[in-house]
Design an enzyme around this catalytic site. Structure first.
Site, PDB file in Angstrom:
ATOM      1  N   GLY A   1       0.831  -1.198   0.000  1.00  0.00           N
ATOM      2  CA  GLY A   1       0.000   0.000   0.000  1.00  0.00           C
ATOM      3  C   GLY A   1       0.858   1.237   0.000  1.00  0.00           C
TER       4      GLY A   1
ATOM      5  CG  ASP B   1       5.432  -3.522  -5.132  1.00  0.00           C
ATOM      6  OD1 ASP B   1       5.989  -4.632  -5.111  1.00  0.00           O
ATOM      7  OD2 ASP B   1       5.998  -2.477  -4.761  1.00  0.00           O
ATOM      8  CG  ASN B   2       8.077  -1.335  -7.883  1.00  0.00           C
ATOM      9  OD1 ASN B   2       7.252  -0.646  -7.282  1.00  0.00           O
ATOM     10  ND2 ASN B   2       9.252  -1.642  -7.365  1.00  0.00           N
TER      11      ASN B   2
ATOM     12  NE  ARG C   1       4.854   7.845  -9.076  1.00  0.00           N
ATOM     13  CZ  ARG C   1       5.382   6.799  -8.448  1.00  0.00           C
ATOM     14  NH1 ARG C   1       6.634   6.438  -8.680  1.00  0.00           N
ATOM     15  NH2 ARG C   1       4.662   6.115  -7.569  1.00  0.00           N
TER      16      ARG C   1
ATOM     17  NE  ARG D   1       1.478   0.983  -7.154  1.00  0.00           N
ATOM     18  CZ  ARG D   1       2.626   1.651  -7.090  1.00  0.00           C
ATOM     19  NH1 ARG D   1       3.749   1.034  -7.401  1.00  0.00           N
ATOM     20  NH2 ARG D   1       2.668   2.915  -6.733  1.00  0.00           N
TER      21      ARG D   1
ATOM     22  N   GLY E   1       2.556   3.775   1.443  1.00  0.00           N
ATOM     23  CA  GLY E   1       2.997   4.159   2.775  1.00  0.00           C
ATOM     24  C   GLY E   1       3.547   5.561   2.861  1.00  0.00           C
ATOM     25  NE  ARG E   2       8.624   6.386  -0.431  1.00  0.00           N
ATOM     26  CZ  ARG E   2       9.800   6.714  -0.921  1.00  0.00           C
ATOM     27  NH1 ARG E   2      10.453   7.743  -0.421  1.00  0.00           N
ATOM     28  NH2 ARG E   2      10.342   6.031  -1.908  1.00  0.00           N
TER      29      ARG E   2
ATOM     30  CE  LYS F   1       8.505   7.328  -4.772  1.00  0.00           C
ATOM     31  NZ  LYS F   1       9.123   6.762  -6.005  1.00  0.00           N
TER      32      LYS F   1
ATOM     33  CG  ASP G   1       9.954   8.694   7.652  1.00  0.00           C
ATOM     34  OD1 ASP G   1       9.594   8.298   6.527  1.00  0.00           O
ATOM     35  OD2 ASP G   1      11.098   9.141   7.873  1.00  0.00           O
TER      36      ASP G   1
END
Length: 482
Positions: A86, A248-249, A172, A179, A88-89, A109, A121
């Site tokens: 997921g 996931d990429n 981005r 994905r 996360g940032r 991002k 974080d």
């Protein structure tokens, strides 16, 4: 008056696929990179975006009118191991509708924690965000489908990795962020309805020509596979190494996505690996096509219930599709290599001619880009090249092959210059730009590099600083930067 025109079709999907996520404000937002031509193409007002209220959006201190920020959910096989992931940032602001009617995601991002951050974080460091800006825009200029970079904003706050780094947020732009791992996420929840929903959404958004297909989902898989075969060939043809080809990429739109430990080959070596964490070479240059096929097999597993009610028939039909991948890839790659050599017809021995050239390049540790560039402009890369009997023998075969085609030599030369870049993001140039930016806040080095990379097929410029390979004293290593 900045020009944002947001819609939110992805946010209308089932809640399983996303979660509300507001960007976290930062201390001292400062715009350090801005893509004016891309802003204009998106229908945005560049001057307004450069003002404080525009910079606040790029840093996550404000959200534009009409945005509905969300974090997207997905899973993925990372180095072959299935993981729940997921955003996360990363936070999706919405889908910008461009003046031409295109729909593109606008994502921040490094904009702070989301539901999927776990122990992270939610932040990003300046260096990796600038790397993605440089490489993604270079890929776009090379004509390779890719996400793009609109802006990088420094945050004025530290991020803590192995050391203390300066924080930044990248804006981005993508055709979408769907994905392979997005479909895997739905399948992992044993929710066939969700799998069908994301498949139908992907088809409608990226493959509208399949709308009336009687076997829409199987045809969708065929279409995704075909785009990936083409994309892998394009990577190989310019010596690009992605470095982290997890499921996931892999974007279902067919774009290159997630520029982490990526780099371009200097010396031609099929075993080239740059990523510091890829110790086994899983994502080496030569493995990229087979890894793409492996990733597509994972997509097929997730979509299997959609192909046929009978599991055995579904497996048989999708296996037939997967078995086509090597042929499709080789077809795209061989056509691309012919173009790089100025071959405008097809002959049965072309593959042997190409293979012998690549074998010579590997044996001589020849520079990948400059070898093809030298063939395009008729000048040897080094003096020793002209004195090499193996090179001379291959060169005579190549000249004889070109002489057998009806097209004129100038037409063949022009074709080569359209497919052999004079300039790529040389690793030492990228590192110099990042070092100047992160250590001294000097962005002029990066701006000069971006100016060169914007026209990679310009043979009229003689810029040895940007065309010469870097030192080969030690292997070049890259890092994910997460």
């Amino acid at each position: 008056m900045t020009g944002w025109r947001f819609e939110h079709t992805y946010a209308d999907l089932p809640q399983l696929f996303h979660s509300p996520a507001a960007p976290t404000a930062v201390r001292e937002p400062r715009l350090v990179a801005f893509n004016r031509p891309l802003a204009t193409m998106l229908g945005l007002e560049p001057e307004a975006l450069r003002r404080p209220e525009g910079v606040a959006v790029f840093a996550g201190n404000a959200v534009p009118d009409g945005s509905r920020p969300i974090a997207q959910a997905y899973a993925g096989h990372q180095f072959g191991h299935f993981t729940v992931l997921g955003d996360g940032r990363a936070i999706l602001l919405g889908e910008q509708i461009t003046p031409s009617g295109d729909r593109v995601d606008i994502q921040l991002k490094g904009a702070g924690q989301t539901r999927f951050s776990r122990r992270g974080d939610g932040r990003a460091a300046l260096g990796p965000m600038l790397r993605e800006y440089i490489i993604s825009e270079a890929m776009h200029a090379l004509g390779i489908p890719t996400t793009r970079s609109l802006a990088v904003a420094a945050t004025g706050e530290p991020v803590y990795r192995e050391g203390v780094l300066e924080g930044a947020v990248l804006t981005r732009v993508a055709a979408s962020h769907i994905r392979v791992g997005t479909v895997q996420w739905a399948a992992a929840h044993d929710d066939e309805g969700a799998v069908r929903a994301i498949a139908d959404y992907t088809q409608a958004r990226h493959y509208p020509e399949l709308r009336d297909s009687p076997e829409r989902h199987l045809e969708l898989f065929h279409a995704i596979l075909a785009r990936q075969a083409s994309l892998m060939a394009r990577w190989q043809l310019v010596g690009f190494v992605h470095g982290v080809m997890n499921t996931d990429n892999m974007a279902l739109s067919g774009e290159t996505i997630d520029y982490g430990p990526c780099a371009f080959m200097d010396t031609y070596d099929p075993a080239t690996v740059f990523s510091s964490i890829d110790e086994g070479g899983r994502y080496a240059y030569r493995n990229q096509p087979s890894i793409a096929q492996w990733n597509l097999a994972r997509l097929a597993e997730a979509m299997l219930p959609l192909f046929d009610p009978n599991v055995d028939r579904a497996v048989e039909r999708v296996t037939e599709a997967l078995d086509r991948f090597p042929h499709l890839f080789n077809q795209h790659w061989l056509d691309g290599m012919r173009a790089k050599l100025g071959l405008m017809t097809r002959e049965g021995d072309d593959e042997a001619l190409i293979g012998d050239l690549l074998a010579w390049m590997q044996q001589r540790s020849a520079d990948f880009t400059n070898t093809f560039r030298s063939l395009s402009n008729g000048r040897p890369v080094t003096e020793s090249m002209s004195d090499d009997p193996e090179w001379q023998g291959w060169h005579r075969r190549w000249e004889a092959r070109r002489a057998r085609q009806p097209e004129s030599p100038p037409a063949a030369d022009a074709l080569m210059r359209q497919h052999n870049p004079a300039f790529i993001p040389r690793n030492h140039n990228v590192e110099a730009a990042l070092m100047a930016a992160t250590a001294s806040h000097d962005f002029s080095v990066m701006e000069r590099l971006l100016d060169v990379l914007a026209t990679p097929y310009d043979y009229d410029r003689d810029l040895p600083m940007f065309s010469a390979p870097g030192s080969s004293e030690r292997p070049y290593r890259t890092f994910c930067g997460t």
